[in-house]
Write a protein that holds these residues in place. Sequence first.
Motif, PDB file in Angstrom:
ATOM      1  N   CYS A 150       0.844  -1.198   0.000  1.00 48.45           N
ATOM      2  CA  CYS A 150       0.000   0.000   0.000  1.00 48.45           C
ATOM      3  C   CYS A 150       0.881   1.251   0.000  1.00 48.45           C
ATOM      4  O   CYS A 150       1.992   1.245   0.521  1.00 48.45           O
ATOM      5  CB  CYS A 150      -0.899   0.031   1.238  1.00 48.45           C
ATOM      6  SG  CYS A 150      -2.168  -1.244   1.239  1.00 48.45           S
ATOM      7  N   TRP A 151       0.332   2.320  -0.547  1.00 50.06           N
ATOM      8  CA  TRP A 151       1.006   3.616  -0.548  1.00 50.06           C
ATOM      9  C   TRP A 151       0.675   4.362   0.738  1.00 50.06           C
ATOM     10  O   TRP A 151      -0.470   4.383   1.168  1.00 50.06           O
ATOM     11  CB  TRP A 151       0.568   4.448  -1.751  1.00 50.06           C
ATOM     12  CG  TRP A 151       1.099   3.904  -3.044  1.00 50.06           C
ATOM     13  CD1 TRP A 151       0.436   3.090  -3.921  1.00 50.06           C
ATOM     14  CD2 TRP A 151       2.397   4.116  -3.580  1.00 50.06           C
ATOM     15  NE1 TRP A 151       1.248   2.791  -4.983  1.00 50.06           N
ATOM     16  CE2 TRP A 151       2.466   3.406  -4.803  1.00 50.06           C
ATOM     17  CE3 TRP A 151       3.519   4.833  -3.173  1.00 50.06           C
ATOM     18  CZ2 TRP A 151       3.600   3.398  -5.605  1.00 50.06           C
ATOM     19  CZ3 TRP A 151       4.647   4.824  -3.969  1.00 50.06           C
ATOM     20  CH2 TRP A 151       4.686   4.115  -5.169  1.00 50.06           C
ATOM     21  N   ARG A 152       1.700   4.970   1.329  1.00 57.14           N
ATOM     22  CA  ARG A 152       1.534   5.801   2.517  1.00 57.14           C
ATOM     23  C   ARG A 152       2.375   7.059   2.332  1.00 57.14           C
ATOM     24  O   ARG A 152       3.450   7.012   1.745  1.00 57.14           O
ATOM     25  CB  ARG A 152       1.992   5.082   3.792  1.00 57.14           C
ATOM     26  CG  ARG A 152       1.159   3.882   4.175  1.00 57.14           C
ATOM     27  CD  ARG A 152      -0.247   4.283   4.594  1.00 57.14           C
ATOM     28  NE  ARG A 152      -1.009   3.184   5.114  1.00 57.14           N
ATOM     29  CZ  ARG A 152      -1.834   2.438   4.399  1.00 57.14           C
ATOM     30  NH1 ARG A 152      -2.000   2.658   3.122  1.00 57.14           N
ATOM     31  NH2 ARG A 152      -2.522   1.462   4.969  1.00 57.14           N
ATOM     32  N   LYS A 153       1.883   8.157   2.854  1.00 47.31           N
ATOM     33  CA  LYS A 153       2.629   9.407   2.776  1.00 47.31           C
ATOM     34  C   LYS A 153       3.482   9.528   4.035  1.00 47.31           C
ATOM     35  O   LYS A 153       2.976   9.469   5.150  1.00 47.31           O
ATOM     36  CB  LYS A 153       1.684  10.601   2.657  1.00 47.31           C
ATOM     37  CG  LYS A 153       2.334  11.801   2.019  1.00 47.31           C
ATOM     38  CD  LYS A 153       1.287  12.830   1.630  1.00 47.31           C
ATOM     39  CE  LYS A 153       1.850  13.743   0.566  1.00 47.31           C
ATOM     40  NZ  LYS A 153       0.862  14.728   0.152  1.00 47.31           N
TER      41      LYS A 153
ATOM     42  N   TRP B 255       5.241  10.015  -1.103  1.00 46.94           N
ATOM     43  CA  TRP B 255       4.506   8.757  -1.179  1.00 46.94           C
ATOM     44  C   TRP B 255       5.495   7.604  -1.231  1.00 46.94           C
ATOM     45  O   TRP B 255       6.427   7.611  -2.032  1.00 46.94           O
ATOM     46  CB  TRP B 255       3.588   8.737  -2.401  1.00 46.94           C
ATOM     47  CG  TRP B 255       2.403   9.629  -2.223  1.00 46.94           C
ATOM     48  CD1 TRP B 255       2.212  10.866  -2.741  1.00 46.94           C
ATOM     49  CD2 TRP B 255       1.258   9.354  -1.423  1.00 46.94           C
ATOM     50  NE1 TRP B 255       1.017  11.387  -2.330  1.00 46.94           N
ATOM     51  CE2 TRP B 255       0.404  10.474  -1.517  1.00 46.94           C
ATOM     52  CE3 TRP B 255       0.857   8.274  -0.636  1.00 46.94           C
ATOM     53  CZ2 TRP B 255      -0.819  10.548  -0.856  1.00 46.94           C
ATOM     54  CZ3 TRP B 255      -0.367   8.340   0.016  1.00 46.94           C
ATOM     55  CH2 TRP B 255      -1.185   9.468  -0.101  1.00 46.94           C
TER      56      TRP B 255
ATOM     57  N   SER C  58      -5.566   2.573  -0.901  1.00 51.11           N
ATOM     58  CA  SER C  58      -4.141   2.828  -1.124  1.00 51.11           C
ATOM     59  C   SER C  58      -3.378   1.618  -1.666  1.00 51.11           C
ATOM     60  O   SER C  58      -2.173   1.701  -1.887  1.00 51.11           O
ATOM     61  CB  SER C  58      -3.492   3.309   0.176  1.00 51.11           C
ATOM     62  OG  SER C  58      -3.598   2.306   1.169  1.00 51.11           O
TER      63      SER C  58
ATOM     64  N   GLN D  25      -1.552  -0.967  -3.975  1.00 49.77           N
ATOM     65  CA  GLN D  25      -0.733  -0.720  -5.157  1.00 49.77           C
ATOM     66  C   GLN D  25      -1.542  -0.861  -6.451  1.00 49.77           C
ATOM     67  O   GLN D  25      -1.462  -0.013  -7.333  1.00 49.77           O
ATOM     68  CB  GLN D  25       0.454  -1.694  -5.155  1.00 49.77           C
ATOM     69  CG  GLN D  25       1.418  -1.501  -6.292  1.00 49.77           C
ATOM     70  CD  GLN D  25       2.610  -2.441  -6.197  1.00 49.77           C
ATOM     71  OE1 GLN D  25       2.612  -3.421  -5.449  1.00 49.77           O
ATOM     72  NE2 GLN D  25       3.641  -2.137  -6.949  1.00 49.77           N
TER      73      GLN D  25
ATOM     74  N   GLN E  51      -4.197   2.006  -6.878  1.00 50.40           N
ATOM     75  CA  GLN E  51      -3.551   3.263  -7.257  1.00 50.40           C
ATOM     76  C   GLN E  51      -3.066   3.228  -8.703  1.00 50.40           C
ATOM     77  O   GLN E  51      -3.183   4.225  -9.423  1.00 50.40           O
ATOM     78  CB  GLN E  51      -2.396   3.572  -6.301  1.00 50.40           C
ATOM     79  CG  GLN E  51      -2.865   3.999  -4.931  1.00 50.40           C
ATOM     80  CD  GLN E  51      -3.742   5.231  -5.004  1.00 50.40           C
ATOM     81  OE1 GLN E  51      -3.305   6.278  -5.461  1.00 50.40           O
ATOM     82  NE2 GLN E  51      -4.986   5.112  -4.576  1.00 50.40           N
TER      83      GLN E  51
ATOM     84  N   GLU F  44      -3.048  13.294  -7.204  1.00 51.39           N
ATOM     85  CA  GLU F  44      -3.347  13.645  -5.822  1.00 51.39           C
ATOM     86  C   GLU F  44      -4.249  14.881  -5.805  1.00 51.39           C
ATOM     87  O   GLU F  44      -4.028  15.837  -6.555  1.00 51.39           O
ATOM     88  CB  GLU F  44      -2.062  13.923  -5.045  1.00 51.39           C
ATOM     89  CG  GLU F  44      -2.317  14.186  -3.577  1.00 51.39           C
ATOM     90  CD  GLU F  44      -1.045  14.310  -2.759  1.00 51.39           C
ATOM     91  OE1 GLU F  44      -1.174  14.514  -1.534  1.00 51.39           O
ATOM     92  OE2 GLU F  44       0.064  14.201  -3.317  1.00 51.39           O
TER      93      GLU F  44
ATOM     94  N   CYS G 146      -6.215   6.037   5.661  1.00 50.42           N
ATOM     95  CA  CYS G 146      -5.181   5.409   4.838  1.00 50.42           C
ATOM     96  C   CYS G 146      -5.467   5.502   3.339  1.00 50.42           C
ATOM     97  O   CYS G 146      -4.633   5.113   2.523  1.00 50.42           O
ATOM     98  CB  CYS G 146      -5.001   3.947   5.239  1.00 50.42           C
ATOM     99  SG  CYS G 146      -4.297   3.761   6.893  1.00 50.42           S
ATOM    100  N   ASP G 147      -6.634   6.009   2.961  1.00 48.74           N
ATOM    101  CA  ASP G 147      -6.945   6.178   1.544  1.00 48.74           C
ATOM    102  C   ASP G 147      -6.078   7.274   0.944  1.00 48.74           C
ATOM    103  O   ASP G 147      -5.610   8.170   1.640  1.00 48.74           O
ATOM    104  CB  ASP G 147      -8.417   6.563   1.349  1.00 48.74           C
ATOM    105  CG  ASP G 147      -9.339   5.360   1.325  1.00 48.74           C
ATOM    106  OD1 ASP G 147      -8.879   4.234   1.563  1.00 48.74           O
ATOM    107  OD2 ASP G 147     -10.550   5.568   1.066  1.00 48.74           O
ATOM    108  N   CYS G 148      -5.902   7.207  -0.366  1.00 49.85           N
ATOM    109  CA  CYS G 148      -5.225   8.268  -1.114  1.00 49.85           C
ATOM    110  C   CYS G 148      -6.304   9.190  -1.665  1.00 49.85           C
ATOM    111  O   CYS G 148      -7.240   8.730  -2.332  1.00 49.85           O
ATOM    112  CB  CYS G 148      -4.403   7.684  -2.252  1.00 49.85           C
ATOM    113  SG  CYS G 148      -3.059   6.622  -1.702  1.00 49.85           S
TER     114      CYS G 148
END
Length: 185
Positions: free
Chosen positions: A32-35, A40, A142, A144, A147, A157, A171-173
């Motif tokens: 998953c993507w996290r900031k 990111w 989020s 992979q 996204q 974004e 946790c969502d983008c």
Amino acid sequence: MPDSVQFRPIAPEELASSLFASFRRFQKVTHCWRKAEGQWVLKPIAFTEDWDQNDYQRLTAQLAQTLREGGALWGAFSSEGLKGFASVEGRLIGSRSQYAVLAELHVSEDFRRQGLGRRLFALAAGSAQALGAEKLYISAMSAQESQAFYQALGCVEAQEYDPPHVEKEPCDCQMEFPLDLLESL
């Protein structure tokens, strides 16, 4: 995309958990993507998304509310039944009411990677445009793969985050799609 798939609006009277009898919301997520510190980062976060009857009942009520409030609901149907759906809320959000919200977009596991998601996204974007929005707002999972799907469509974004969406799914983008790109779909 299979020739046998038909796309059409879903009417309020069709909304029952039985509508989802041939639909399988299953996704095995590994990254998953996290900031982090403004960047990111793809992280090894694993879980399985597998809806049960309670999820479909909750979804049915939510979709009914979306339609009651002037939103749109599109479905992709095969001979077996519903294989994908997308909904757009009827109200606009943002500091200038520039966004319509893509509330749901899902394709059944057995019909993925065949173009249904792209077509449903385009129908939802057209509904957002009809509401007078400039952009589609997406609070996207989020994962992979999720996204990659949205980015391939041209989503980026969000310039402006919607606090209720961030609070509900931290946790969502938060993404947007400029509706002037609709023709590119």
